[in-house]
Design an enzyme around this catalytic site. Structure first.
Site, mmCIF file in Angstrom:
data_model
loop_
_atom_site.group_PDB
_atom_site.id
_atom_site.type_symbol
_atom_site.label_atom_id
_atom_site.label_comp_id
_atom_site.label_asym_id
_atom_site.label_seq_id
_atom_site.Cartn_x
_atom_site.Cartn_y
_atom_site.Cartn_z
ATOM 1 N N LYS A 110 1.479 -1.129 0.454
ATOM 2 C CA LYS A 110 -0.405 0.039 -0.369
ATOM 3 C C LYS A 110 1.050 1.577 -0.050
ATOM 4 C CE LYS A 110 -3.184 2.924 3.047
ATOM 5 N NZ LYS A 110 -3.569 2.496 4.610
ATOM 6 N N ASP A 157 -2.655 10.136 3.199
ATOM 7 C CA ASP A 157 -4.333 10.344 3.924
ATOM 8 C C ASP A 157 -4.461 11.058 4.273
ATOM 9 O OD1 ASP A 157 -6.676 8.702 3.257
ATOM 10 O OD2 ASP A 157 -6.138 7.315 5.100
ATOM 11 N N LYS A 198 -11.087 12.683 7.376
ATOM 12 C CA LYS A 198 -10.272 12.319 9.009
ATOM 13 C C LYS A 198 -10.612 14.000 9.820
ATOM 14 C CE LYS A 198 -6.706 9.411 7.675
ATOM 15 N NZ LYS A 198 -7.089 7.968 8.453
ATOM 16 N N ASP A 253 -11.796 7.113 3.048
ATOM 17 C CA ASP A 253 -11.241 6.256 4.618
ATOM 18 C C ASP A 253 -10.684 5.199 4.237
ATOM 19 O OD1 ASP A 253 -9.015 7.287 5.490
ATOM 20 O OD2 ASP A 253 -10.175 7.775 7.248
ATOM 21 N N ARG A 288 -7.132 -1.157 0.974
ATOM 22 C CA ARG A 288 -7.756 -1.736 0.552
ATOM 23 C C ARG A 288 -8.537 -1.674 -1.060
ATOM 24 N NH1 ARG A 288 -12.502 -1.672 5.042
ATOM 25 N NH2 ARG A 288 -11.462 -1.240 6.074
#
Length: 500
Positions: free
Chosen positions: A255, A260, A267, A337, A341
């Site tokens: 990953k 992020d 967030k 968020d 995956r």
């Protein structure tokens, strides 16, 4: 990235020239026990009075009145005098002592494994990151130039390969730390791809890169979707190391979210600080492949770096958008968020298309991993027997891996009314790490065996969300900041899998 020159010498300690000589003290049941060449035996009677206990991470600097070095350091091993204790002790010394050009370790290690552990620990602990310091910063200390391990003269001449292997391990971990420490305005998908090329320059490694146009053409909808909110487009980088002698093929998927923000599922500000480290998985698989190629490990390795920047904007993916992953499966995005995956799904499918003997993905995937296991353990999920093997390899490398289950009932959490599956279920917090692993499991391919049947490719998922970053007090060779976790284990696994 500067790694000290490493060496092993079989000689009398009096003949070694170094600025510092390091001796070990074990924490025994009856008090501290000095493990040192005979010339230093008189120090044993002074340990209690000096306050030296032999506890882990205790580093005490003394003048060397015996004349073998400019200074003397006593370092605690804790209650054990095994390879892991030597590695941690050597790292504690180089982590806490600056400004020395040369350090020699005379820890009475009498095996090749122990000597290599000292070299590894010392080189890892010597890591310093100074690239972002400006003109107002204090001058950087003199980098440690060389480290030698002095083994008893009765031991056979040491193998030069010990130092070579320890150097490759330390360089790999330093590469991970350098990439993680780089600020996100400098490290983004395109520059990460450039860094990957630089890391394997001169090695027998092929590099293939997908830009945003090629990602769309080849159906990598997860990576493309996560990265579409940023002005800096996503990338997929494939690194291939294929030695002629290889009998096994290990695929590594990392990953690589270079920052992020959470996307539109933004967030909170406190949680966003530190999210430059969300690319640690990609940095880890890059570093492992580079180290294996440098050492000539006889295993075919393929590393897939899934690189994107997850930002909110007018072009960002929305909750309820549907993405088509490589291979055609569709995913409804219910939480932007839960983006890691999505990019890993593309990478896992691509890795499986080559039919490797095993796949391991590495990701700072879930905050739930931290809740469940704290900041030093790595959660491991996947094929039961392969997970067992990987955890055993981790234990041999003195890394803390812990097996996690795959409860069958969690699959329904990912049901979607409009797509093949959803990436999360907002409001459901139970088993967050396990739900993420359950999602990834959907993208592991089958392969055809020699009898013509099909079996699922052995796969393991490492959630390093807690273990990849040390935000607490330093310990052993681990400073505050990125840890380089899993590098040593994955390199050891690559070496082990070369003998099927």
């Amino acid at each position: 990235m500067t790694i000290p020159v490493l060496s092993v010498l079989s000689a009398a300690v009096e003949g070694i020239e170094a600025e510092l000589l390091v001796l070990a003290v074990r924490k025994g049941d009856d008090g501290p026990e000095l493990l040192a060449p005979d010339v230093y035996a008189p120090l044993a009677d002074e340990l209690r009075a000096s306050g030296v206990t032999g506890s882990e991470d205790q580093v005490r600097r003394l003048p060397d009145r015996f004349g073998a070095a400019s200074g003397l350091v006593l370092v605690g091993l804790g209650p054990d005098a095994d390879d892991a204790a030597f590695r941690r002790a050597a790292g504690a010394v180089t982590r806490t002592i600056d400004g020395q050009a040369s350090i020699a370790f005379a820890l009475t290690e009498e095996t090749a494994a122990a000597a290599e552990a000292v070299l590894e620990g010392a080189a890892i602990g010597a890591y310093r990151y100074t690239a972002s310091r400006g003109v107002g910063s204090a001058p950087a200390p003199t980098p440690l130039g060389w480290v030698t391990v002095v083994v008893p003269s009765s031991v056979d001449a040491p193998d030069a390969g010990l130092a070579e292997h320890a150097t490759a391990v330390a360089e790999a971990i330093a590469l991970v730390k350098d990439l993680v420490n780089t600020p996100p305005n400098e490290l983004y998908p395109a520059t990460f791809a450039d860094a990957a090329r630089a890391a394997v320059d001169g090695l027998d490694v092929e590099v293939e890169e997908w830009d945003e146009t090629r990602l769309a053409e080849d159906g990598f909808g997860g990576i493309l979707g996560v990265g579409q909110g940023s002005s800096r487009p996503p990338r997929l980088v494939k690194l291939s190391y294929h030695p002629e002698a290889a009998r096994s093929h290990l695929a590594l998927v990392g990953k690589g979210i270079t920052f992020d923000s959470g996307g539109l599922s933004l967030k909170p500000p406190v949680s966003m600080v530190g999210m430059k480290y969300d690319m640690t998985g990609a940095a880890t698989v890059l570093a492992v492949l580079a180290a294996a190629a440098r050492l000539g490990v006889p295993t075919r390795l393929t590393a897939w770096l899934c690189l994107a920047e997850n930002l909110p904007s007018g072009t960002a993916i929305r909750p309820n958008d549907v993405l088509t992953i490589r291979g055609g499966r569709t995913v409804e995005v219910t939480n932007t968020d839960a983006e890691g995956r999505l990019v890993l799904a593309d990478g896992l499918v691509a890795a499986g298309e080559e039919g490797p003997d095993a796949i391991i993905d590495v990701a700072t995937l879930t905050g739930a991993a931290v809740v469940a296991l704290g900041n030093r353990y790595t959660g491991v999920m996947g094929d039961a027997s392969f997970v067992t093997d990987l955890i055993a390899t981790g234990s041999g490398a003195d890394e803390l891996f812990w097996p996690m289950p795959f409860p069958a009932e969690l699959r329904k959490v990912l049901d979607s009314d409009v797509a093949d599956l959803a990436n999360a279920k907002p409001g459901t917090t139970a088993g967050g790490m396990l739900v993420a692993g359950t999602f990834l499991q959907e993208f592991i391919a089958d392969r055809t065996d020699e009898e013509g049947g099909t079996t699922r490719i052995p796969w393991a998922h490492l959630d390093i969300a807690g273990s990849a970053m040390n935000g607490d007090a330093p310990y052993g060779f681990t400073a505050k900041g990125p840890t380089g976790v899993a590098v040593r284990t994955l390199l050891a696994m690559a070496e082990e899998i070369s003998h099927p």
